[in-house]
Design a protein around this motif. Structure first.
Motif, PDB file in Angstrom:
ATOM      1  N   ALA A  13       0.889  -1.250   0.102  1.00 31.16           N
ATOM      2  CA  ALA A  13       0.056  -0.127  -0.059  1.00 31.16           C
ATOM      3  C   ALA A  13       0.861   1.254  -0.054  1.00 31.16           C
ATOM      4  CB  ALA A  13      -0.880  -0.205   1.213  1.00 31.16           C
ATOM      5  N   LYS A  14       0.600   2.059  -0.959  1.00 33.15           N
ATOM      6  CA  LYS A  14       1.743   3.266  -1.197  1.00 33.15           C
ATOM      7  C   LYS A  14       1.492   4.090   0.120  1.00 33.15           C
ATOM      8  CE  LYS A  14      -0.193   3.130  -5.927  1.00 33.15           C
ATOM      9  NZ  LYS A  14      -0.967   3.838  -6.953  1.00 33.15           N
ATOM     10  N   VAL A  15       0.482   4.566   0.799  1.00 28.77           N
ATOM     11  CA  VAL A  15       0.477   5.405   1.894  1.00 28.77           C
ATOM     12  C   VAL A  15       1.332   4.931   3.181  1.00 28.77           C
ATOM     13  CG1 VAL A  15      -1.865   6.005   1.395  1.00 28.77           C
ATOM     14  CG2 VAL A  15      -1.433   4.165   2.891  1.00 28.77           C
ATOM     15  N   HIS A  16       1.687   3.811   3.103  1.00 31.47           N
ATOM     16  CA  HIS A  16       2.649   3.443   4.371  1.00 31.47           C
ATOM     17  C   HIS A  16       4.373   3.630   3.683  1.00 31.47           C
ATOM     18  CE1 HIS A  16      -0.550   1.410   5.773  1.00 31.47           C
ATOM     19  NE2 HIS A  16      -0.712   0.462   4.889  1.00 31.47           N
ATOM     20  N   PHE A  17       4.487   4.097   2.511  1.00 32.85           N
ATOM     21  CA  PHE A  17       5.786   4.355   2.116  1.00 32.85           C
ATOM     22  C   PHE A  17       6.439   5.591   1.472  1.00 32.85           C
ATOM     23  CE2 PHE A  17       5.100  -0.226   1.868  1.00 32.85           C
ATOM     24  CZ  PHE A  17       5.895  -0.880   2.840  1.00 32.85           C
ATOM     25  N   ARG A  65       3.756   9.350   6.213  1.00 32.13           N
ATOM     26  CA  ARG A  65       3.599   7.988   5.891  1.00 32.13           C
ATOM     27  C   ARG A  65       2.615   7.491   6.933  1.00 32.13           C
ATOM     28  NH1 ARG A  65       9.058   8.842   5.951  1.00 32.13           N
ATOM     29  NH2 ARG A  65      10.297   8.183   3.938  1.00 32.13           N
ATOM     30  N   LEU A  66       1.668   6.891   6.463  1.00 34.36           N
ATOM     31  CA  LEU A  66       0.481   6.270   7.446  1.00 34.36           C
ATOM     32  C   LEU A  66       1.089   4.908   7.858  1.00 34.36           C
ATOM     33  CD1 LEU A  66      -2.452   6.383   8.367  1.00 34.36           C
ATOM     34  CD2 LEU A  66      -2.944   5.220   6.350  1.00 34.36           C
ATOM     35  N   ILE A  67       0.970   4.648   9.073  1.00 35.52           N
ATOM     36  CA  ILE A  67       1.484   3.364   9.798  1.00 35.52           C
ATOM     37  C   ILE A  67       0.457   2.406   9.543  1.00 35.52           C
ATOM     38  CG2 ILE A  67       1.892   2.200  11.830  1.00 35.52           C
ATOM     39  CD1 ILE A  67       3.613   4.620  12.562  1.00 35.52           C
ATOM     40  N   TYR A  68       0.714   1.301   8.796  1.00 34.06           N
ATOM     41  CA  TYR A  68      -0.075   0.118   8.657  1.00 34.06           C
ATOM     42  C   TYR A  68      -0.866  -0.212  10.134  1.00 34.06           C
ATOM     43  CZ  TYR A  68      -1.154  -5.175   8.315  1.00 34.06           C
ATOM     44  OH  TYR A  68      -1.493  -6.294   8.288  1.00 34.06           O
ATOM     45  N   GLY A  69      -2.139  -0.386   9.743  1.00 34.93           N
ATOM     46  CA  GLY A  69      -2.973  -0.638  11.113  1.00 34.93           C
ATOM     47  C   GLY A  69      -2.617  -1.932  11.707  1.00 34.93           C
ATOM     48  N   GLY A  70      -2.222  -2.891  11.026  1.00 35.60           N
ATOM     49  CA  GLY A  70      -1.628  -4.268  11.405  1.00 35.60           C
ATOM     50  C   GLY A  70      -0.493  -3.953  12.551  1.00 35.60           C
ATOM     51  N   ASN A 116      -8.123   6.120  14.399  1.00 39.02           N
ATOM     52  CA  ASN A 116      -7.482   7.763  13.997  1.00 39.02           C
ATOM     53  C   ASN A 116      -6.157   6.913  13.484  1.00 39.02           C
ATOM     54  OD1 ASN A 116      -9.106   9.914  14.886  1.00 39.02           O
ATOM     55  ND2 ASN A 116      -9.033   8.690  16.854  1.00 39.02           N
ATOM     56  N   PRO A 117      -5.502   7.677  12.541  1.00 36.17           N
ATOM     57  CA  PRO A 117      -4.333   7.307  11.853  1.00 36.17           C
ATOM     58  C   PRO A 117      -3.128   7.461  13.007  1.00 36.17           C
ATOM     59  CG  PRO A 117      -4.897   9.399  11.264  1.00 36.17           C
ATOM     60  CD  PRO A 117      -6.248   8.830  12.144  1.00 36.17           C
ATOM     61  N   ALA A 118      -2.405   6.585  12.954  1.00 29.78           N
ATOM     62  CA  ALA A 118      -0.871   6.624  13.419  1.00 29.78           C
ATOM     63  C   ALA A 118      -0.019   7.081  12.525  1.00 29.78           C
ATOM     64  CB  ALA A 118      -0.701   5.326  14.136  1.00 29.78           C
TER      65      ALA A 118
END
Length: 345
Positions: free
Chosen positions: A231-235, A245-250, A280-282
């Protein structure tokens, strides 16, 4: 001339209810995955930490993988087809761990689209999928439903007829899978780290897991790559308007689960995921704490094994605080996970 060979991922209008997607790249898990998971999260549950404990205290063949390694691996297979163009992963339901995964097992995933609903802005929509993970070709190991907000390729594309699946509020206790060879008649509480049994927990009890962990970009990106989650938002910092960068929820799930050892050291196996929300996003720099609430208790067919239904909350705030007066999640809350665990009686 641009190439059309590169996978651009599915957009909202590419899905249809009933569509089945077999996800690419089966992955064989080994002891190295266990070591990497241990270094990233530091879980101390004895069943996954000690081959001797698993063999002598639980009669399980060595070694047993952490349940969340299975979850992340199955989940990661789905990302290129389900959430490569996602805005956010919204929630989970009806998750069941069906067989334990051991070193050397090969995992693959398949998903069925069970619901679609375009959002009012016409630019995104919600996609519900039921994902199943298998080991060694055809043995089911995990199934769950999740729903994802996905971008549209063309905002003018016609909206599908809304289909919202009717999902169970929880997995029934009698549907929980207990490994056939599990034997806790000689369970070693001293080695496990705490003396608390199934009967020591009361419904409504709040457990503050005390410790906190400050998140960093290198760790969460390494973890997300480990599961081949693309997923692009994590990198890619250009994938979000805020340049973060959004931290993967897992990653938050595993961090909170590891922290829950304090007070739940004998909650050795995850049996089901009833519901879950990434509230909420981390982001890197956030410090994560965790607390749990005991929601229910259930006996099982094994006189030595009990089931606890827990709410696991990852937060940047204080234990026990979840929602405001308006019923919405507090801004400090990152994760609200409702799940069943197996614990000695």
């Amino acid at each position: 001339m641009s190439s059309t060979k590169t996978n651009q991922g599915y957009f909202f209008e590419d899905y249809s209810v009933g569509q089945v997607i077999d996800h690419a790249t089966p992955r064989t898990l080994h002891d190295g995955d266990v070591a990497m998971y241990q270094s990233l999260y530091g879980p101390r549950f004895a069943l996954q930490s000690s081959w001797d404990f698993a063999a002598r205290g639980s009669a399980l063949r060595n070694p047993i993988m952490d349940d969340l390694i299975t979850f992340h691996t199955v989940f990661g297979k789905t990302v290129p087809d389900i959430s490569l163009n996602a805005v956010a992963n919204l929630g989970y339901a009806e998750g069941r761990f069906l067989e334990r995964v051991e070193s050397g097992d090969t995992i693959r995933s398949t998903s069925e689209i069970i619901g679609l609903k375009e959002n009012s802005n016409g630019k995104t929509g919600i996609v519900w999928v039921r994902t199943r993970g298998f080991k060694n070709f055809d043995t089911p190991v995990l199934e769950y439903v999740r729903w994802v907000m996905v971008r549209k390729r063309d905002a003018s594309a016609p909206a599908p007829e809304p289909t919202v699946p009717d999902l169970a509020q929880s997995v029934p206790a009698d549907a929980l899978h207990i490994p056939e060879t599990l034997d806790w008649s000689r369970y070693d509480f001293a080695a496990a780290g705490e003396a608390h049994r199934w009967g020591d927990y009361e419904i409504g009890e709040i457990i503050d897991h005390v410790d906190g962990v400050t998140l960093t970009d290198p760790e969460h990106m390494m973890a997300t790559r480990l599961w081949q989650n693309t997923a692009k938002v994590h990198f890619d910092v250009t994938a979000r308007p805020d340049g973060k960068r959004l931290i993967y929820g897992g990653h938050i799930i595993s961090m909170a689960r590891a922290l829950s050892f304090n007070g739940l050291a004998n909650a050795q196996l995850i049996a089901a995921i009833n519901a879950g929300a990434h509230a909420n996003p981390a982001m890197a720099g956030d410090t994560v704490y965790a607390w749990s609430e005991v929601l229910d208790r259930a006996e099982t067919t094994d006189p030595h094994v009990g089931a606890l239904r827990l709410r696991l909350v990852a937060t940047k705030g204080a234990a026990g605080r979840l929602r405001g007066a308006d019923g919405k999640y507090l801004s400090d809350v990152l994760l609200d996970l409702d799940y069943w665990v197996l614990i000695p009686r």
